[in-house]
Write an enzyme that holds these catalytic residues in place. Structure first.
Site, PDB file in Angstrom:
ATOM      1  N   LYS A   3      -3.122-129.493  10.363  1.00 60.08           N
ATOM      2  CA  LYS A   3      -3.388-129.794   8.951  1.00 60.08           C
ATOM      3  C   LYS A   3      -2.750-128.720   8.069  1.00 60.08           C
ATOM      4  O   LYS A   3      -2.091-129.026   7.089  1.00 60.08           O
ATOM      5  CB  LYS A   3      -4.906-129.870   8.737  1.00 60.08           C
ATOM      6  N   GLU A  32      -1.989-120.780  17.301  1.00 58.30           N
ATOM      7  CA  GLU A  32      -1.822-121.413  18.611  1.00 58.30           C
ATOM      8  C   GLU A  32      -0.807-122.553  18.544  1.00 58.30           C
ATOM      9  O   GLU A  32       0.119-122.638  19.358  1.00 58.30           O
ATOM     10  CB  GLU A  32      -3.164-121.980  19.107  1.00 58.30           C
ATOM     11  N   GLY A  65     -10.578-131.036   9.041  1.00 61.50           N
ATOM     12  CA  GLY A  65      -9.920-131.032  10.351  1.00 61.50           C
ATOM     13  C   GLY A  65     -10.735-131.748  11.420  1.00 61.50           C
ATOM     14  O   GLY A  65     -10.217-132.578  12.172  1.00 61.50           O
ATOM     15  N   ARG A  66     -12.044-131.455  11.486  1.00 60.98           N
ATOM     16  CA  ARG A  66     -12.862-132.044  12.557  1.00 60.98           C
ATOM     17  C   ARG A  66     -13.242-133.491  12.296  1.00 60.98           C
ATOM     18  O   ARG A  66     -13.927-134.112  13.101  1.00 60.98           O
ATOM     19  CB  ARG A  66     -14.095-131.171  12.810  1.00 60.98           C
ATOM     20  N   GLU A 107     -19.267-126.467  14.174  1.00 59.38           N
ATOM     21  CA  GLU A 107     -18.442-125.870  13.119  1.00 59.38           C
ATOM     22  C   GLU A 107     -19.014-126.283  11.754  1.00 59.38           C
ATOM     23  O   GLU A 107     -18.896-125.547  10.776  1.00 59.38           O
ATOM     24  CB  GLU A 107     -16.980-126.321  13.259  1.00 59.38           C
ATOM     25  N   HIS A 147     -26.674-134.025  39.077  1.00 60.40           N
ATOM     26  CA  HIS A 147     -26.415-133.156  40.231  1.00 60.40           C
ATOM     27  C   HIS A 147     -25.953-131.783  39.762  1.00 60.40           C
ATOM     28  O   HIS A 147     -25.401-131.014  40.540  1.00 60.40           O
ATOM     29  CB  HIS A 147     -25.367-133.805  41.136  1.00 60.40           C
ATOM     30  N   LYS A 198      -9.701-114.683  13.569  1.00 62.86           N
ATOM     31  CA  LYS A 198      -8.267-114.975  13.439  1.00 62.86           C
ATOM     32  C   LYS A 198      -7.540-113.767  12.856  1.00 62.86           C
ATOM     33  O   LYS A 198      -6.505-113.345  13.345  1.00 62.86           O
ATOM     34  CB  LYS A 198      -8.034-116.163  12.488  1.00 62.86           C
TER      35      LYS A 198
HETATM   36  O1  LIG Z   1      -5.119-128.478  11.992  1.00 59.57           O
HETATM   37  P1  LIG Z   1      -5.039-126.999  11.837  1.00 59.57           P
HETATM   38  O2  LIG Z   1      -4.786-126.584  10.438  1.00 59.57           O
HETATM   39  O3  LIG Z   1      -4.015-126.423  12.783  1.00 59.57           O
HETATM   40  O4  LIG Z   1      -6.435-126.382  12.211  1.00 59.57           O
HETATM   41  C1  LIG Z   1      -6.983-126.522  13.476  1.00 59.57           C
HETATM   42  C2  LIG Z   1      -8.436-126.174  13.504  1.00 59.57           C
HETATM   43  O5  LIG Z   1      -8.651-124.848  13.092  1.00 59.57           O
HETATM   44  C3  LIG Z   1      -9.861-124.738  12.376  1.00 59.57           C
HETATM   45  O6  LIG Z   1      -9.559-124.469  11.048  1.00 59.57           O
HETATM   46  C4  LIG Z   1     -10.728-123.649  12.910  1.00 59.57           C
HETATM   47  O7  LIG Z   1     -10.017-122.517  13.135  1.00 59.57           O
HETATM   48  C5  LIG Z   1     -10.519-126.100  12.515  1.00 59.57           C
HETATM   49  O8  LIG Z   1     -11.391-126.394  11.499  1.00 59.57           O
HETATM   50  C6  LIG Z   1      -9.335-126.978  12.608  1.00 59.57           C
HETATM   51  O9  LIG Z   1      -9.679-128.230  13.132  1.00 59.57           O
END
Ligand SMILES: O=P(O)(O)OC[C@H]1O[C@](O)(CO)[C@@H](O)[C@@H]1O
Length: 497
Positions: A200, A206, A260-261, A346, A377, A489
């Site tokens: 987003k 990452e 995002g979520r 979150e 189990h 972060k």
């Molecule tokens: O889609 P992006 O901006 O890479 O963010 C990924 C995720 O990182 C977060 O901001 C948390 O670090 C989430 O809320 C989000 O889903």
């Protein structure tokens, strides 16, 4: 209109619930069942293909009335209306929280319609083989590069809808762990692989590291101009996407009013859309929309998300339960818990209320779980005989997709048996050996859904989205920011300098 800012513990209903708790805390569900012959029917909501049985909870009709009153006192209806109207209820980021608009086909925003059209065209070209890689071969594998909401939602939905999946293999890379990236790439033929970079913000460490590494690997065999056939992006940050070298035609946009979520309904769901085709993806959205309408228009007493949210608050804030388990009896839902953990934790892992004051009551529940019968189990022992009270949501499908009748009967028998054992235990039996004693009186909801289809999956996901919304409103917190992830972060970046 801004969200109400009511401290739930200062309401009349809260006071009454506290007194009511004192009367009910030692009451056994086993006795409630013996004295109420219609308990099974009275504590149940049937809606479309969903049958939600919440009779096995430590509640009476008075508990529910008090909880519904609490929701009223906390002005839940006006909060629901504000969310659906697209008001800026995410006040700390000054944003609307309008993911429901992504699936409201009767009132589709023009920009949403345009993106859906783009997704439809793109996914059908990739599925049909019309979209070619740089050596002229059709695409066989899609790799989604994203993390958090840009990974968990689509990965969960793709896995859940595997039965409806076409020939494309769809893989997800999220972790910045280079070993994982390399292991994932190892078996892939780059000539037939398409990478969807989903972020987003397009600033996430990452995702950008993984995308950059993969692009470098790609460029060992291919040239810069070939990137257009193998890399597409999903983002709100169009400048950053351009700077990464992805053209406007290969960019799918979303908007800051999509958290995002909660973004799997947007172009973030592109990998799922490719995996199952646009028609199934649209049905997923339509299912979610049906749950939206149910949530918005049904009185609290017949409203599934409202009722489940309130029962969960009852355990969280009065019984002091810290966690709740979600136990789907379907292997297709194996990624549902990972997805829910981000959505719920979150969102509601907050300790400052909407007035900006520190909170003195429990908020966000810890959600965990896995699929049945595996869980029996693994960790069910603790839920049956441990010292902690862990309310459970059992989710099952009455019809299986592959129609292996004997397996389905066993799966369902186990699911029902767990809810019965948790509630009844060995109560009333003479158990001479304490080790074999089951107290029972352990709460659970049983959600039976007719069949796993894109539509019913959409409804299920939206149900839990609304449940967490209701809880956030009552706890008087802002559910749609996530400031808590920022410090880590920043410190990681500092360590890299
Ligand atoms: O889609 P992006 O901006 O890479 O963010 C990924 C995720 O990182 C977060 O901001 C948390 O670090 C989430 O809320 C989000 O889903």
């Amino acid at each position: 209109m801004p969200l109400p800012k009511i401290n739930p513990t200062k309401t009349d209903s809260w006071e009454k619930l506290k007194l009511h708790f004192e009367q009910l805390k030692d009451v056994k569900m086993q006795d409630l069942f013996s004295s109420e012959t219609l308990r099974n029917e009275n504590f149940r909501i049937n809606w479309e293909d969903f049958d939600v049985d919440f009779s096995k909870n430590r509640i009476t009709s008075e508990t529910l009335n008090l909880l519904y009153n609490l929701a009223k006192e906390c002005e839940l209806t006006s909060a629901i209306n504000a969310q659906f109207a697209g008001e800026h209820i995410n006040e700390t980021e000054d944003r609307a929280v309008h993911h429901t608009a992504l699936r409201d086909f009767e009132n589709l925003k023009p920009e949403v319609a345009t993106t859906l059209k783009q997704m439809k065209r793109f996914s059908s070209e990739v599925i049909s083989g019309e979209w070619k890689g740089y050596t002229g071969k059709a695409i066989s594998t899609i790799v989604n590069i994203g993390i958090g909401g840009s990974d968990l939602g689509p990965a969960m939905a793709t896995e859940a809808l595997k039965f409806y999946q076409n020939h494309l293999e769809v893989i997800y890379i999220s972790n910045v762990d280079g070993d994982h990236v390399m292991e994932t790439l190892k078996p892939l033929d780059i000539e037939t692989t398409l990478f969807i970079i989903v972020s987003k913000t397009f600033t996430t460490q990452e995702t950008l590291s993984n995308a950059t590494t993969i692009r470098k690997i790609f460029l060992k065999d291919a040239s810069e101009t070939d990137i257009a056939q193998h890399f597409v992006a999903v983002s709100t940050n169009l400048d950053a996407v351009k700077a990464f070298g992805i053209s406007a035609e290969n960019t799918f946009t979303l908007w800051d009013w999509v958290g995002g979520r909660f973004s799997l309904w947007s172009a973030v769901g592109l990998s799922t859309c490719c995996a199952v085709g646009y028609d199934n993806f649209k049905e997923l959205l339509e299912g979610a929309n049906e749950m939206d309408v149910h949530f918005k228009e049904t009185p609290f007493t017949k409203n599934i998300p409202v009722t489940l949210a309130l029962i969960s608050i009852w355990y969280n804030n009065f019984f002091n339960s810290e966690t709740e388990a979600v136990l789907p009896y379907s292997q297709y839902l194996s990624k549902y818990i990972d997805y829910l953990q981000q959505a719920v934790m979150e969102s509601n892992g907050k300790s400052v209320d909407r007035n900006g004051d520190f909170i003195e009551y429990q908020t966000g529940t810890i959600v965990w779980g896995s699929t049945g019968t595996n869980v029996q189990h693994a960790f069910m022992q603790l839920i049956h005989q441990g010292t902690k009270l862990i309310p459970c949501d059992f989710i099952c499908y009455t019809e299986s997709l592959h129609k292996l009748k004997d397996h389905q009967q066993k799966l369902l028998a186990n699911c029902y048996a767990q809810t019965e054992a948790l509630m009844q235990g060995t109560y009333g039996e003479i158990v001479k050996n304490n080790f074999k004693n089951f107290d029972g009186n352990k709460p659970s909801n049983l959600m039976e859904i007719k069949k796993l289809t894109p539509k019913s999956l959409g409804k299920l996901i939206a149900l839990y989205e609304h449940k967490l919304f209701v809880q956030g409103i009552i706890w008087n917190i802002f559910s749609y920011d996530q400031w808590g992830v920022e410090l880590g972060k920043k410190l990681a970046v500092k360590r890299l300098q």
